[in-house]
Design a protein around this motif. Structure first.
Motif, PDB file in Angstrom:
ATOM      1  N   ALA A  46      -7.906  20.450  -2.736  1.00  0.00           N
ATOM      2  CA  ALA A  46      -8.610  20.850  -2.430  1.00  0.00           C
ATOM      3  C   ALA A  46      -9.151  21.990  -4.149  1.00  0.00           C
ATOM      4  O   ALA A  46     -10.087  22.408  -4.420  1.00  0.00           O
ATOM      5  CB  ALA A  46      -7.804  22.673  -1.480  1.00  0.00           C
ATOM      6  N   SER A  47      -8.059  22.118  -4.799  1.00  0.00           N
ATOM      7  CA  SER A  47      -8.091  22.826  -6.502  1.00  0.00           C
ATOM      8  C   SER A  47      -9.081  21.652  -6.898  1.00  0.00           C
ATOM      9  O   SER A  47     -10.432  22.001  -7.182  1.00  0.00           O
ATOM     10  CB  SER A  47      -6.974  22.675  -7.287  1.00  0.00           C
ATOM     11  N   ALA A  48      -8.930  20.448  -6.758  1.00  0.00           N
ATOM     12  CA  ALA A  48      -9.706  19.065  -8.236  1.00  0.00           C
ATOM     13  C   ALA A  48     -11.253  19.378  -7.360  1.00  0.00           C
ATOM     14  O   ALA A  48     -12.241  18.923  -8.007  1.00  0.00           O
ATOM     15  CB  ALA A  48      -9.294  17.922  -7.627  1.00  0.00           C
ATOM     16  N   SER A  49     -11.242  19.480  -5.863  1.00  0.00           N
ATOM     17  CA  SER A  49     -12.846  19.397  -5.364  1.00  0.00           C
ATOM     18  C   SER A  49     -13.736  20.865  -5.599  1.00  0.00           C
ATOM     19  O   SER A  49     -14.444  21.083  -6.119  1.00  0.00           O
ATOM     20  CB  SER A  49     -12.513  19.560  -3.481  1.00  0.00           C
ATOM     21  N   ASN A  50     -13.196  21.692  -6.150  1.00  0.00           N
ATOM     22  CA  ASN A  50     -13.129  23.391  -6.252  1.00  0.00           C
ATOM     23  C   ASN A  50     -13.914  23.319  -7.506  1.00  0.00           C
ATOM     24  O   ASN A  50     -14.757  23.527  -8.209  1.00  0.00           O
ATOM     25  CB  ASN A  50     -12.531  23.958  -6.315  1.00  0.00           C
ATOM     26  N   ASP A  51     -12.863  22.198  -8.904  1.00  0.00           N
ATOM     27  CA  ASP A  51     -13.212  22.107  -9.600  1.00  0.00           C
ATOM     28  C   ASP A  51     -14.360  21.377  -9.913  1.00  0.00           C
ATOM     29  O   ASP A  51     -15.163  21.555 -10.940  1.00  0.00           O
ATOM     30  CB  ASP A  51     -12.245  21.976 -10.295  1.00  0.00           C
ATOM     31  N   ASN A  52     -14.138  20.411  -9.225  1.00  0.00           N
ATOM     32  CA  ASN A  52     -15.519  19.434  -9.010  1.00  0.00           C
ATOM     33  C   ASN A  52     -17.206  19.677  -8.965  1.00  0.00           C
ATOM     34  O   ASN A  52     -17.701  19.287  -9.585  1.00  0.00           O
ATOM     35  CB  ASN A  52     -15.321  18.924  -8.521  1.00  0.00           C
ATOM     36  N   MET A  53     -17.107  20.807  -7.401  1.00  0.00           N
ATOM     37  CA  MET A  53     -18.307  21.151  -7.230  1.00  0.00           C
ATOM     38  C   MET A  53     -19.030  22.743  -8.530  1.00  0.00           C
ATOM     39  O   MET A  53     -19.730  22.502  -9.199  1.00  0.00           O
ATOM     40  CB  MET A  53     -18.134  22.289  -5.941  1.00  0.00           C
ATOM     41  N   VAL A  54     -18.115  22.783  -9.172  1.00  0.00           N
ATOM     42  CA  VAL A  54     -18.297  23.803 -10.438  1.00  0.00           C
ATOM     43  C   VAL A  54     -18.400  23.607 -11.341  1.00  0.00           C
ATOM     44  O   VAL A  54     -20.024  23.793 -12.088  1.00  0.00           O
ATOM     45  CB  VAL A  54     -17.248  24.945 -10.905  1.00  0.00           C
ATOM     46  N   GLU A  55     -18.204  22.494 -11.736  1.00  0.00           N
ATOM     47  CA  GLU A  55     -18.924  21.519 -12.852  1.00  0.00           C
ATOM     48  C   GLU A  55     -19.622  20.934 -12.479  1.00  0.00           C
ATOM     49  O   GLU A  55     -21.143  20.496 -14.072  1.00  0.00           O
ATOM     50  CB  GLU A  55     -17.516  20.188 -13.484  1.00  0.00           C
ATOM     51  N   ASN A  56     -20.234  20.271 -11.379  1.00  0.00           N
ATOM     52  CA  ASN A  56     -21.331  19.709 -10.924  1.00  0.00           C
ATOM     53  C   ASN A  56     -22.299  20.498 -11.330  1.00  0.00           C
ATOM     54  O   ASN A  56     -23.404  20.445 -12.147  1.00  0.00           O
ATOM     55  CB  ASN A  56     -21.460  19.075  -9.600  1.00  0.00           C
ATOM     56  N   ALA A  57     -22.318  22.414 -10.505  1.00  0.00           N
ATOM     57  CA  ALA A  57     -23.053  23.201 -11.235  1.00  0.00           C
ATOM     58  C   ALA A  57     -23.611  23.366 -12.189  1.00  0.00           C
ATOM     59  O   ALA A  57     -24.199  23.893 -12.508  1.00  0.00           O
ATOM     60  CB  ALA A  57     -22.671  24.333 -10.274  1.00  0.00           C
ATOM     61  N   ILE A  58     -22.536  23.699 -13.155  1.00  0.00           N
ATOM     62  CA  ILE A  58     -22.377  24.273 -14.704  1.00  0.00           C
ATOM     63  C   ILE A  58     -23.562  22.545 -15.322  1.00  0.00           C
ATOM     64  O   ILE A  58     -24.284  22.707 -15.850  1.00  0.00           O
ATOM     65  CB  ILE A  58     -21.392  23.756 -15.551  1.00  0.00           C
ATOM     66  N   GLY A  59     -23.485  21.277 -15.466  1.00  0.00           N
ATOM     67  CA  GLY A  59     -23.670  20.452 -16.152  1.00  0.00           C
ATOM     68  C   GLY A  59     -24.636  20.032 -15.596  1.00  0.00           C
ATOM     69  O   GLY A  59     -26.097  19.946 -15.827  1.00  0.00           O
ATOM     70  N   SER A  60     -25.413  20.338 -14.064  1.00  0.00           N
ATOM     71  CA  SER A  60     -26.873  20.975 -13.318  1.00  0.00           C
ATOM     72  C   SER A  60     -27.975  21.489 -14.187  1.00  0.00           C
ATOM     73  O   SER A  60     -29.017  21.054 -14.623  1.00  0.00           O
ATOM     74  CB  SER A  60     -27.118  20.356 -12.437  1.00  0.00           C
ATOM     75  N   GLN A  61     -27.268  22.006 -14.318  1.00  0.00           N
ATOM     76  CA  GLN A  61     -27.929  23.903 -14.940  1.00  0.00           C
ATOM     77  C   GLN A  61     -28.016  23.529 -15.927  1.00  0.00           C
ATOM     78  O   GLN A  61     -29.023  23.639 -17.045  1.00  0.00           O
ATOM     79  CB  GLN A  61     -27.078  25.062 -14.323  1.00  0.00           C
ATOM     80  N   GLN A  62     -27.129  23.105 -17.076  1.00  0.00           N
ATOM     81  CA  GLN A  62     -26.951  22.425 -18.383  1.00  0.00           C
ATOM     82  C   GLN A  62     -28.518  21.666 -18.240  1.00  0.00           C
ATOM     83  O   GLN A  62     -28.701  20.914 -19.647  1.00  0.00           O
ATOM     84  CB  GLN A  62     -25.499  21.983 -19.052  1.00  0.00           C
ATOM     85  N   MET A  63     -28.192  20.413 -18.206  1.00  0.00           N
ATOM     86  CA  MET A  63     -29.065  19.210 -17.788  1.00  0.00           C
ATOM     87  C   MET A  63     -30.464  19.661 -17.817  1.00  0.00           C
ATOM     88  O   MET A  63     -31.310  19.354 -18.762  1.00  0.00           O
ATOM     89  CB  MET A  63     -29.270  18.135 -16.826  1.00  0.00           C
ATOM     90  N   HIS A  64     -30.777  20.951 -17.064  1.00  0.00           N
ATOM     91  CA  HIS A  64     -32.509  21.363 -16.777  1.00  0.00           C
ATOM     92  C   HIS A  64     -32.582  22.244 -18.020  1.00  0.00           C
ATOM     93  O   HIS A  64     -33.662  22.508 -18.274  1.00  0.00           O
ATOM     94  CB  HIS A  64     -32.329  22.751 -14.825  1.00  0.00           C
ATOM     95  N   GLU A  65     -31.317  23.340 -18.246  1.00  0.00           N
ATOM     96  CA  GLU A  65     -31.718  23.550 -19.773  1.00  0.00           C
ATOM     97  C   GLU A  65     -32.354  22.049 -20.799  1.00  0.00           C
ATOM     98  O   GLU A  65     -32.835  22.799 -21.446  1.00  0.00           O
ATOM     99  CB  GLU A  65     -31.012  24.051 -20.377  1.00  0.00           C
ATOM    100  N   LEU A  66     -31.557  21.650 -21.178  1.00  0.00           N
ATOM    101  CA  LEU A  66     -31.721  20.434 -22.314  1.00  0.00           C
ATOM    102  C   LEU A  66     -33.577  19.940 -22.354  1.00  0.00           C
ATOM    103  O   LEU A  66     -33.593  19.962 -23.155  1.00  0.00           O
ATOM    104  CB  LEU A  66     -30.507  19.010 -21.801  1.00  0.00           C
ATOM    105  N   GLU A  67     -33.653  19.440 -20.483  1.00  0.00           N
ATOM    106  CA  GLU A  67     -34.786  19.243 -20.402  1.00  0.00           C
ATOM    107  C   GLU A  67     -35.639  20.404 -20.762  1.00  0.00           C
ATOM    108  O   GLU A  67     -36.939  19.778 -21.784  1.00  0.00           O
ATOM    109  CB  GLU A  67     -35.506  18.947 -19.195  1.00  0.00           C
ATOM    110  N   GLU A  68     -36.010  21.936 -20.687  1.00  0.00           N
ATOM    111  CA  GLU A  68     -36.874  22.148 -20.880  1.00  0.00           C
ATOM    112  C   GLU A  68     -36.518  22.468 -22.775  1.00  0.00           C
ATOM    113  O   GLU A  68     -37.718  22.560 -22.862  1.00  0.00           O
ATOM    114  CB  GLU A  68     -36.671  23.733 -20.039  1.00  0.00           C
ATOM    115  N   ILE A  69     -35.338  22.443 -23.196  1.00  0.00           N
ATOM    116  CA  ILE A  69     -35.436  22.423 -24.471  1.00  0.00           C
ATOM    117  C   ILE A  69     -36.424  20.992 -25.446  1.00  0.00           C
ATOM    118  O   ILE A  69     -37.133  21.473 -26.496  1.00  0.00           O
ATOM    119  CB  ILE A  69     -33.803  22.266 -24.696  1.00  0.00           C
TER     120      ILE A  69
END
Length: 117
Positions: A46-69
């Motif tokens: 559960a802990s690893a799964s939660n970490d995975n979800m958080v990392e994916n959300a942050i990664g997705s947001q940063q990929m979007h920002e990178l595209e805008e940059i």
């Protein structure tokens, strides 16, 4: 926008781009480590799964920002940076300092966001 202002924002955008790439590389490394972990019980899973979800959300947001940059950097090269994509007025200098990859002026931004939802 003057050349020295374009250069100022280009430096900010390039610095942020480098930081995002570094972050995304770190996230990828952490994801690899999570996959290689030996999960002993449901709590670990559960802990690893939660970490995975958080990392994916942050990664997705940063990929979007990178595209805008990348779009903003392209506009700098074409000397079209700092112009609202909706009304074609200048985006305020202070707004660009806060969000250098802004596509819309402060007046048009809420209109665009409202129409997205």
């Amino acid at each position: 926008m003057r050349d020295h202002e374009l250069q100022y924002f280009e430096e900010i955008l390039l610095t942020r781009k480098a930081q995002i790439i570094k972050n995304l590389t770190g996230v990828e490394s952490e994801m690899d480590q999570l996959r290689d972990m030996e999960l002993n019980d449901e709590g670990d899973y559960a802990s690893a799964s939660n970490d995975n979800m958080v990392e994916n959300a942050i990664g997705s947001q940063q990929m979007h920002e990178l595209e805008e940059i990348e779009v903003a950097l392209g506009k700098i090269k074409l000397k079209q940076y700092g112009i609202c994509e909706m009304c074609e007025d200048d985006i305020g200098f202070q707004r660009l300092k806060v969000k250098p990859h802004a596509k819309y002026c402060i007046v048009c931004r809420p209109i665009v966001e409202k129409n997205k939802h």
